[in-house]
Design an enzyme around this catalytic site. Sequence first.
Site, short mmCIF file in Angstrom:
data_model
loop_
_atom_site.label_atom_id
_atom_site.label_comp_id
_atom_site.label_asym_id
_atom_site.label_seq_id
_atom_site.Cartn_x
_atom_site.Cartn_y
_atom_site.Cartn_z
CE1 TYR A 85 -48.84 -22.97 5.46
CE2 TYR A 85 -49.13 -23.74 3.20
CZ TYR A 85 -48.31 -23.27 4.21
OH TYR A 85 -46.96 -23.10 3.97
CB SER A 137 -46.79 -21.41 0.94
OG SER A 137 -47.01 -22.72 0.41
#
Length: 255
Positions: A164, A151
């Site tokens: 995350y 990501s």
Amino acid sequence: MKEGNLLLLNEKNIFITGANRGIGKAILTECAKNGANIFAHSRSKSEEFLKFIENLTSQYNVSILPIFFDLTDIQDIKKGLNSILKSSVEIDGLINNAGIIHNKLFQMTNMKEIRNVFEVNLFSHMELTQLILKKLRKGHQKYKFIINIASDAGFNLNVGNSAYGVSKAAMIAWTKVLSKELSSYNIKVNAIAPGLTLSNMSMSLGDKAINKITNSSILKRLGTPEEIANVAVFLASEKSSFINGQVIRVDGGSI
């Protein structure tokens, strides 16, 4: 992604985690369009997913085998992979896609939450990869690959990203290490770092967070799962044979 009538992944056997929704489902679709036979992982069985696979199989004349297991349970992973690992079928590629999103201030997040994010987004893929490598290492004269779906949060480590973002940063680092370790087996290891993409998972962030992220992109919009999937097909194909240990950002030009 096709060139004329050329199927870029014709008869390649590819294992995809989290193939039942979002980016994973789009990758499953694009790989099938390009002739790949697929082991399509999902955590749980659903009639909707089975019907979707049945339609893809019929439409593109490929083999798609649904496999169900909980990525956070190593015994469940081993059970789910048992028949594949014991078979004579080769695996040409692995796409580590499954993951969960998390956006919360560190001081408001308990360690159990953080450990769970790392378990799903990183450690589960490490364990799965170790098992599938037994298959990938065979026939290493052929083009083999691993693609990790990271990501851009692994680069843009902003407020609320202690779980995350840091888990995805670790996946990026692992990609680079693994690419060096597996080069002698002719296994290419790369990662894709999507920006915020249209999916149920990203929508859970809320309008305020989505608008902030969108406005920090040059293109001023969210990506689509298909745009990420097209890059995955390219990296899975021999068109990318001289790309290794790289992280391709597909984020609309993050500022």
